[in-house]
Design a protein around this motif. Structure first.
Motif, mmCIF file in Angstrom:
data_model
loop_
_atom_site.group_PDB
_atom_site.id
_atom_site.type_symbol
_atom_site.label_atom_id
_atom_site.label_comp_id
_atom_site.label_asym_id
_atom_site.label_seq_id
_atom_site.Cartn_x
_atom_site.Cartn_y
_atom_site.Cartn_z
ATOM 1 N N TYR A 58 -11.323 -38.401 -12.258
ATOM 2 C CA TYR A 58 -11.137 -37.211 -11.428
ATOM 3 C C TYR A 58 -12.229 -37.097 -10.378
ATOM 4 O O TYR A 58 -11.972 -36.636 -9.255
ATOM 5 C CB TYR A 58 -11.117 -35.956 -12.311
ATOM 6 C CG TYR A 58 -9.884 -35.848 -13.166
ATOM 7 C CD1 TYR A 58 -8.712 -35.295 -12.668
ATOM 8 C CD2 TYR A 58 -9.883 -36.321 -14.470
ATOM 9 C CE1 TYR A 58 -7.569 -35.197 -13.449
ATOM 10 C CE2 TYR A 58 -8.749 -36.233 -15.258
ATOM 11 C CZ TYR A 58 -7.591 -35.670 -14.747
ATOM 12 O OH TYR A 58 -6.460 -35.589 -15.511
ATOM 13 N N PHE A 62 -11.292 -36.776 -6.422
ATOM 14 C CA PHE A 62 -11.734 -35.656 -5.596
ATOM 15 C C PHE A 62 -12.753 -36.081 -4.538
ATOM 16 O O PHE A 62 -12.984 -35.335 -3.582
ATOM 17 C CB PHE A 62 -12.332 -34.556 -6.474
ATOM 18 C CG PHE A 62 -11.311 -33.752 -7.223
ATOM 19 C CD1 PHE A 62 -10.349 -33.018 -6.538
ATOM 20 C CD2 PHE A 62 -11.298 -33.739 -8.603
ATOM 21 C CE1 PHE A 62 -9.406 -32.277 -7.222
ATOM 22 C CE2 PHE A 62 -10.353 -33.006 -9.295
ATOM 23 C CZ PHE A 62 -9.406 -32.272 -8.605
ATOM 24 N N TRP A 68 -7.651 -35.629 -0.351
ATOM 25 C CA TRP A 68 -7.786 -34.226 0.029
ATOM 26 C C TRP A 68 -6.889 -33.892 1.224
ATOM 27 O O TRP A 68 -6.247 -32.843 1.265
ATOM 28 C CB TRP A 68 -9.242 -33.920 0.377
ATOM 29 C CG TRP A 68 -10.103 -33.640 -0.815
ATOM 30 C CD1 TRP A 68 -11.067 -34.444 -1.346
ATOM 31 C CD2 TRP A 68 -10.077 -32.469 -1.642
ATOM 32 N NE1 TRP A 68 -11.646 -33.859 -2.434
ATOM 33 C CE2 TRP A 68 -11.061 -32.642 -2.640
ATOM 34 C CE3 TRP A 68 -9.324 -31.299 -1.621
ATOM 35 C CZ2 TRP A 68 -11.311 -31.680 -3.616
ATOM 36 C CZ3 TRP A 68 -9.560 -30.337 -2.600
ATOM 37 C CH2 TRP A 68 -10.549 -30.536 -3.582
ATOM 38 N N TYR A 71 -3.301 -33.828 0.083
ATOM 39 C CA TYR A 71 -3.084 -32.618 -0.713
ATOM 40 C C TYR A 71 -2.928 -31.403 0.195
ATOM 41 O O TYR A 71 -2.083 -30.525 -0.049
ATOM 42 C CB TYR A 71 -4.254 -32.410 -1.668
ATOM 43 C CG TYR A 71 -3.871 -31.805 -2.992
ATOM 44 C CD1 TYR A 71 -3.841 -30.433 -3.174
ATOM 45 C CD2 TYR A 71 -3.526 -32.610 -4.076
ATOM 46 C CE1 TYR A 71 -3.494 -29.880 -4.382
ATOM 47 C CE2 TYR A 71 -3.182 -32.069 -5.291
ATOM 48 C CZ TYR A 71 -3.168 -30.695 -5.439
ATOM 49 O OH TYR A 71 -2.817 -30.149 -6.649
ATOM 50 N N ILE A 271 -3.229 -34.136 -11.209
ATOM 51 C CA ILE A 271 -3.580 -33.178 -10.157
ATOM 52 C C ILE A 271 -2.347 -32.774 -9.356
ATOM 53 O O ILE A 271 -2.221 -31.627 -8.925
ATOM 54 C CB ILE A 271 -4.649 -33.792 -9.233
ATOM 55 C CG1 ILE A 271 -5.943 -34.035 -10.015
ATOM 56 C CG2 ILE A 271 -4.923 -32.895 -8.033
ATOM 57 C CD1 ILE A 271 -6.978 -34.808 -9.239
ATOM 58 N N THR A 272 -1.411 -33.690 -9.179
ATOM 59 C CA THR A 272 -0.202 -33.403 -8.421
ATOM 60 C C THR A 272 0.734 -32.467 -9.168
ATOM 61 O O THR A 272 1.336 -31.568 -8.583
ATOM 62 C CB THR A 272 0.533 -34.721 -8.093
ATOM 63 O OG1 THR A 272 -0.346 -35.583 -7.371
ATOM 64 C CG2 THR A 272 1.765 -34.459 -7.258
#
Length: 298
Positions: A58, A62, A68, A71, A271-272
């Motif tokens: 992770y 990130f 990012w 996202y 995360i998705t």
């Protein structure tokens, strides 16, 4: 009060428990894999809990600027696309719910026709190109502004609202637009939440548009990035091995000795999916009520 368990009830609960477990387990496996050291995960035998716990996967996800950016594109298209879709579909459904609307049958058939016939991928691509939507953020939003089934659900719901409410509002001097804002929208909460969930999930999960209609890597959504990572596993693995030999750098500017392309994909997948899993429980009660009302009334 003691409950009497019948044979059918026991079998029913067992079957439902097995089905529920088969649906939940993939998420458990992905989460455990993403929280485990990447190189250790290559040994296999990870089923429920991480064997060598780490947050390195992770941390690298990130730390990647490209993720990012992707996202952010996904969040923007979901918010803007959902808002415009719900607004425009509700306005159209409100108009079509009025039996006095001139050309009501024609407009209904006009929006229904594309659900039966499709020109195909190439004419659709050329249309987007002529509209200057290729390689643009709006290629994610504009093609999904309308959906016939959503309009039908909204129209069926709106037809169930008593006409006396609108008549009393007109006596008080309200215009049609004021009636729509102050009466129709507040009463349409369940069905609006249902349509928002439908189109929001569609926007969030769409990878196809970013893969075929956008070549600018700064405009692709996170789902397209995830799809690229899933289809380029061998290339990522080879790049990681070469980068490790040159000093420990991994793909895309990520660094770390314990991460692998597979573990990074698992972390990105968690995360998705995580935002949808967080939002869905809050909309579930509206979802069930909206679908039932929109399908029964009329």
């Amino acid at each position: 009060m003691k409950r009497n368990w019948s044979f059918f009830s026991i079998v029913n609960y067992i079957v439902l428990a097995v089905v529920a477990f088969s649906m939940i387990y993939p998420f458990i496996y992905i989460l455990a894999y993403s929280l485990n050291d990447g190189k250790d995960s290559m040994l296999g035998a990870i089923y429920f809990l991480p064997r060598k716990f780490t947050l390195e996967n992770y941390a690298q996800v990130f730390d990647n600027e490209r993720i990012w950016r992707a996202y952010g594109i996904t969040i923007m298209r979901t918010l803007i696309g959902t808002f415009l879709h719900v607004l425009l579909c509700t306005l159209m459904a409100y108009a079509l719910s009025k039996r006095t609307l001139p050309g009501r049958t024609f407009f209904t058939f006009y929006i229904f026709l594309p659900t039966i016939f499709s020109a195909g991928f190439i004419p659709y691509f050329i249309t987007l190109q002529k509209l200057h939507l290729i390689n643009s953020f709006w290629v994610y939003v504009l093609p999904l502004l309308y959906n016939f089934m959503h309009i039908v659900i909204l129209r069926t719901f709106l037809q169930g609202i008593p006409e006396e409410l609108e008549e009393s509002a007109r006596i008080d001097g309200y215009s049609d637009f004021q009636i729509f804002l102050r009466i129709i929208l507040p009463l349409s909460g369940p069905v609006l939440a249902t349509i928002s969930l439908f189109i929001g999930v569609a926007h969030w999960n769409d990878w196809f548009s970013g893969a075929y209609y956008v070549s600018d890597k700064n405009l692709i959504p996170v789902q397209t990035l995830l799809q690229e990572m899933l289809t380029e596993a061998e290339s990522l693995s080879n790049s990681m091995q070469r980068a490790a030999q040159q000093g420990g750098q991994t793909v895309g500017g990520m660094s770390g000795a314990g991460a692998t392309p597979e573990s990074l994909r698992m972390a990105l997948l968690v995360i998705t999916v995580f935002p949808i899993l967080c939002i869905y429980p809050f909309l579930q009660r509206f979802f069930v009520k909206g679908v039932m009302i929109g399908s029964v009334k009329g």
